[in-house]
Scaffold this active site. Structure first.
Site, PDB file in Angstrom:
ATOM      1  N   LYS A 176     -19.912 -17.547  -0.744  1.00 27.37           N
ATOM      2  CA  LYS A 176     -20.782 -17.380  -0.695  1.00 27.37           C
ATOM      3  C   LYS A 176     -21.844 -16.462  -1.986  1.00 27.37           C
ATOM      4  CE  LYS A 176     -21.561 -17.290   4.912  1.00 27.37           C
ATOM      5  NZ  LYS A 176     -21.668 -16.971   4.819  1.00 27.37           N
ATOM      6  N   ARG A 226       0.727  -1.252   0.118  1.00 29.45           N
ATOM      7  CA  ARG A 226      -0.386   0.556  -0.113  1.00 29.45           C
ATOM      8  C   ARG A 226       0.788   0.885   0.229  1.00 29.45           C
ATOM      9  NH1 ARG A 226      -4.778  -2.276   4.173  1.00 29.45           N
ATOM     10  NH2 ARG A 226      -5.539  -3.189   2.259  1.00 29.45           N
ATOM     11  N   GLY A 255     -10.963  -9.329  -2.426  1.00 32.09           N
ATOM     12  CA  GLY A 255     -10.228  -9.666  -1.849  1.00 32.09           C
ATOM     13  C   GLY A 255      -9.674 -11.533  -2.400  1.00 32.09           C
TER      14      GLY A 255
HETATM   15  P1  AMP Z   1     -15.210 -15.065  -1.021  1.00 29.19           P
HETATM   16  O1  AMP Z   1     -14.608 -14.146   0.403  1.00 29.19           O
HETATM   17  O2  AMP Z   1     -16.566 -15.477  -1.403  1.00 29.19           O
HETATM   18  O3  AMP Z   1     -14.769 -14.927  -2.639  1.00 29.19           O
HETATM   19  O4  AMP Z   1     -15.126 -16.709  -0.801  1.00 29.19           O
HETATM   20  C1  AMP Z   1     -13.479 -16.776  -1.028  1.00 29.19           C
HETATM   21  C2  AMP Z   1     -13.037 -18.712  -0.048  1.00 29.19           C
HETATM   22  O5  AMP Z   1     -14.200 -19.004  -0.506  1.00 29.19           O
HETATM   23  C3  AMP Z   1     -12.310 -19.260  -0.166  1.00 29.19           C
HETATM   24  O6  AMP Z   1     -11.018 -18.585   0.850  1.00 29.19           O
HETATM   25  C4  AMP Z   1     -11.930 -20.605  -1.031  1.00 29.19           C
HETATM   26  O7  AMP Z   1     -11.592 -21.101  -0.098  1.00 29.19           O
HETATM   27  C5  AMP Z   1     -13.653 -20.884  -0.369  1.00 29.19           C
HETATM   28  N1  AMP Z   1     -13.964 -21.868  -1.243  1.00 29.19           N
HETATM   29  C6  AMP Z   1     -13.565 -21.594  -2.519  1.00 29.19           C
HETATM   30  N2  AMP Z   1     -14.525 -22.901  -3.312  1.00 29.19           N
HETATM   31  C7  AMP Z   1     -15.266 -23.327  -2.144  1.00 29.19           C
HETATM   32  C8  AMP Z   1     -15.453 -24.339  -1.949  1.00 29.19           C
HETATM   33  N3  AMP Z   1     -15.868 -25.339  -2.873  1.00 29.19           N
HETATM   34  N4  AMP Z   1     -16.086 -24.922  -0.906  1.00 29.19           N
HETATM   35  C9  AMP Z   1     -16.045 -23.904   0.401  1.00 29.19           C
HETATM   36  N5  AMP Z   1     -15.460 -23.015  -0.161  1.00 29.19           N
HETATM   37  C10 AMP Z   1     -14.763 -22.387  -0.699  1.00 29.19           C
END
Ligand code: AMP
Length: 395
Positions: free
Chosen positions: A197, A35, A353
């Site tokens: 999610k 940063r 993220g």
């Molecule tokens: P987000 O912050 O919503 O982009 O989620 C990212 C996270 O989703 C990462 O830490 C991944 O490990 C998790 N992730 C990706 N694929 C899966 C899956 N099939 N089941 C559970 N977690 C997942």
């Protein structure tokens, strides 16, 4: 859009909101200087013009004036990176700061103490903002990471500068690059949306459906779609209350001629663990007791074939649990395909993220067109929101 390039800073004091909210170790040393490096071009341009810089930032989430959150811990790193000994003011408002500001000479940099030592910062207090504003001739916002907050130093302060306010290089390039996807994307435009999610990505998907030709859905969120379509997903991650929404998205996408690509097979595991037993299964036929944690061969090939034909690519959210080696290949293959398309002239933006973390972890940072520096701020831009920090400069 006014940027620092529209001003000559000779003999001017630039009051710059930077994002020096950097990670520190137990010895209070900066462990990641990204940063600070990101703010360097703006600061250097102002110094080279013959101006001086007053830097404002927050660090962490202090509840009071706790020493561990002092920005003095950042002074050494900042001095090293900027090539100038950075001076430090032990508060961000008040007489002693005014004295330090008054004595600041062209070519010098003064870093103010953590803005969040004063609750007025987060409250967006106008009189606090006015006190800060009195220190500068020109206000520069270069803190993309906090541009989605209507805080005193990120938004409220801009009203005290009329025409003398502008974007720094970093914030300007975030805006330009996100617009390359959301407004001016050369077709075909592909969005790769993954991660855990559906609920956290739904607004993004709804906002971009009008702008894209292909939607690749990966990660844990894909299973809510698969289940909604009648698939057996075993113990995979699912948001049951979002199944209806998932079907509506698929409908909307069809109406708008967006081709949706869901995984067709996956790596399954008998536990959410790096030591789990693994196997491969069709995405809609996962046995009970097993969960899908990454895309398998056919999915990877399908996703890659769409990506390499794209001219504009947005990557937001990993394809699998990339933090564990066994479930990283789906995300690595997507990164490889994005790199290939980019080398072929496509524009690729990695934003939000965990996809940023993945691209860095697998060393693809230099092989994509742009990696966003702001997690929450980038997500809100992709959701189509007007960020207060950006609006305040444009008003
Ligand atoms: P987000 O912050 O919503 O982009 O989620 C990212 C996270 O989703 C990462 O830490 C991944 O490990 C998790 N992730 C990706 N694929 C899966 C899956 N099939 N089941 C559970 N977690 C997942």
């Amino acid at each position: 859009m006014k940027t620092i390039n529209d001003f000559n800073f000779k003999d001017k004091k630039a009051l710059i909101r930077v994002d020096f909210n950097v990670p520190l170790n137990d010895a209070q040393e900066v462990t990641d200087t990204t940063r600070i490096e990101a703010a360097k071009p703006t600061i250097i341009k102002i110094l080279e013009d013959g101006g001086s810089c007053i830097l404002m930032s927050h660090l962490g989430r202090p509840k009071a004036k706790e020493a561990e959150f002092s920005l003095k811990h950042v002074v050494n790193s900042a001095s090293e990176i900027l090539g100038v000994q950075v001076k430090f003011a032990d508060d961000c408002i008040g007489d002693s700061v005014k004295e330090a500001v008054d004595g600041l000479q062209p070519g010098e940099i003064l870093l103010l103490e953590n803005l969040r030592y004063h609750p007025e910062e987060k409250a967006g207090d106008a009189s606090f903002a006015k006190e800060l504003a009195a220190f500068g001739d020109i206000y520069v916002n270069d803190a993309f990471g906090t541009a989605h907050r209507a805080h005193a130093s990120t938004a409220v302060i801009a009203q005290f500068f009329r025409d003398n306010k502008c974007f720094g290089n970093l914030l300007a390039s975030e805006i330009v690059n996100v617009n390359k996807v959301l407004s001016d994307g050369e077709k075909p435009v592909t969005a790769i949306i993954g991660g855990a999610k559906v609920s956290s990505k739904i607004t993004i998907i709804e906002n971009i459906l009008d702008k894209i030709d292909h939607l690749i859905i990966g990660g844990g969120m894909a299973f809510t779609f698969v289940k909604a379509k009648g698939g057996q997903i075993g113990n995979s991650l699912v948001e049951d209350d979002k199944q209806q929404l998932a079907l509506e998205i698929l409908d909307k996408a069809q109406q708008k001629n967006v081709e949706v690509h869901l995984p067709v097979d996956c790596i399954i595991a008998d536990a959410f663990s790096k030591d789990a037993n693994t196997d491969t299964a069709a995405i809609n036929n996962i046995p009970d007791g097993w969960m899908g944690l990454d895309g398998a061969t056919q999915t990877r090939e399908l996703f890659a074939s769409v990506i390499v034909k794209s001219r504009t690519i947005l990557f937001n959210g990993p394809i699998g649990v990339f933090e564990m080696d066994k479930f990283a290949q789906g995300t690595v293959d997507v990164c490889t395909a994005i790199a290939e398309a980019t080398a072929d002239g496509a524009f690729s933006l990695v934003g939000g993220g965990d996809s940023v973390a993945a691209v860095k972890q697998f060393d693809f940072g230099n092989k994509v067109s742009y990696v966003s520096t702001g997690g929450g701020a980038m997500l809100e831009m992709l959701e189509g929101k007007t960020l207060p920090g950006i609006k305040a400069i444009l008003d």
